[in-house]
Design a protein around this motif. Structure first.
Motif, short mmCIF file in Angstrom:
data_model
loop_
_atom_site.label_atom_id
_atom_site.label_comp_id
_atom_site.label_asym_id
_atom_site.label_seq_id
_atom_site.Cartn_x
_atom_site.Cartn_y
_atom_site.Cartn_z
N ARG A 10 13.53 -10.81 -12.81
CA ARG A 10 14.36 -10.12 -12.07
C ARG A 10 15.76 -10.22 -12.67
NH1 ARG A 10 13.35 -7.71 -7.54
NH2 ARG A 10 11.50 -8.15 -6.47
N CYS A 11 16.39 -8.99 -12.65
CA CYS A 11 17.89 -9.15 -13.21
C CYS A 11 18.49 -9.77 -12.09
CB CYS A 11 18.31 -7.72 -13.36
SG CYS A 11 20.09 -7.69 -13.79
N CYS A 14 21.43 -7.07 -10.35
CA CYS A 14 21.22 -5.97 -9.54
C CYS A 14 19.83 -6.38 -8.79
CB CYS A 14 21.07 -4.78 -10.18
SG CYS A 14 19.54 -4.57 -11.43
N LYS A 16 16.75 -6.00 -9.56
CA LYS A 16 15.62 -5.11 -10.25
C LYS A 16 14.48 -6.20 -10.69
CE LYS A 16 17.81 -0.65 -10.24
NZ LYS A 16 18.08 0.34 -10.94
N GLU A 20 11.04 -2.60 -13.30
CA GLU A 20 11.95 -1.11 -13.06
C GLU A 20 13.10 -1.19 -14.03
OE1 GLU A 20 13.27 -1.28 -9.11
OE2 GLU A 20 11.47 -1.73 -8.11
N VAL A 21 13.20 -2.21 -14.90
CA VAL A 21 14.22 -2.07 -16.00
C VAL A 21 13.70 -1.97 -17.36
CG1 VAL A 21 15.89 -3.25 -14.44
CG2 VAL A 21 14.32 -4.80 -16.13
N CYS A 33 19.70 -6.91 -17.15
CA CYS A 33 19.00 -5.67 -17.32
C CYS A 33 20.02 -4.93 -18.03
CB CYS A 33 18.54 -4.92 -16.22
SG CYS A 33 19.59 -3.92 -15.05
N SER A 82 21.55 1.02 -5.68
CA SER A 82 20.23 0.82 -5.88
C SER A 82 19.75 -0.53 -5.00
CB SER A 82 19.90 0.39 -7.14
OG SER A 82 18.72 -0.02 -7.46
N GLN A 83 20.69 -1.46 -4.98
CA GLN A 83 20.42 -2.71 -4.18
C GLN A 83 20.09 -2.34 -2.58
OE1 GLN A 83 24.16 -4.78 -5.20
NE2 GLN A 83 22.72 -6.33 -6.43
N THR A 86 16.82 -0.58 -2.34
CA THR A 86 15.78 -1.33 -2.13
C THR A 86 15.56 -2.16 -0.96
OG1 THR A 86 16.21 -1.70 -4.48
CG2 THR A 86 14.87 -3.40 -3.44
#
Length: 113
Positions: A10-11, A14, A16, A20-21, A33, A82-83, A86
């Motif tokens: 994961r990044c 963020c 993600k 997704e990146v 990312c 985006s966070q 999610t």
């Protein structure tokens, strides 16, 4: 012997997942990312390398710094949105999101819904 499940990357900024990146750049125990790198680049473009303060810049320099600054704000806003999206898909309450941001449940809902 059963193999350990693959660890999802994961990044670190963020949050993600790697699926997704575009790409993840690895550092010591962190990943970043493409989108977050873009935000960082916008921040770096907005402030000159030898920053002596806004008052030391000419009007032209300050005007030239406005667009990268606005892009940085937009990029950071997109990461935050985006966070929150999610978290909501995961069923996290507006109360918990607001608390994490230091605002009320209502303020979080109004800003991000």
């Amino acid at each position: 012997m059963k193999a350990a499940p693959a660890r999802r990357l994961r990044c670190s900024f963020c949050g993600k997942p790697d699926k997704e990146v575009g790409r993840l750049l690895a550092g010591p125990k962190v990943f970043i990312c493409d989108a977050c790198i873009g935000v960082c680049n916008g921040i770096l473009e907005a402030v000159p390398a030898t920053f002596a303060g806004w008052d030391a810049m000419s009007d032209e320099q300050l005007l030239g710094a406005l667009k990268p600054s606005a892009a940085t704000v937009d990029g950071t806003r997109a990461v935050l949105q985006s966070q929150v999206e999610t978290l909501r898909r995961r069923g996290v309450s507006w109360e918990a999101i607001g608390s994490a941001l230091g605002v009320s449940r209502q303020a979080a809902w109004e800003r991000f819904s």
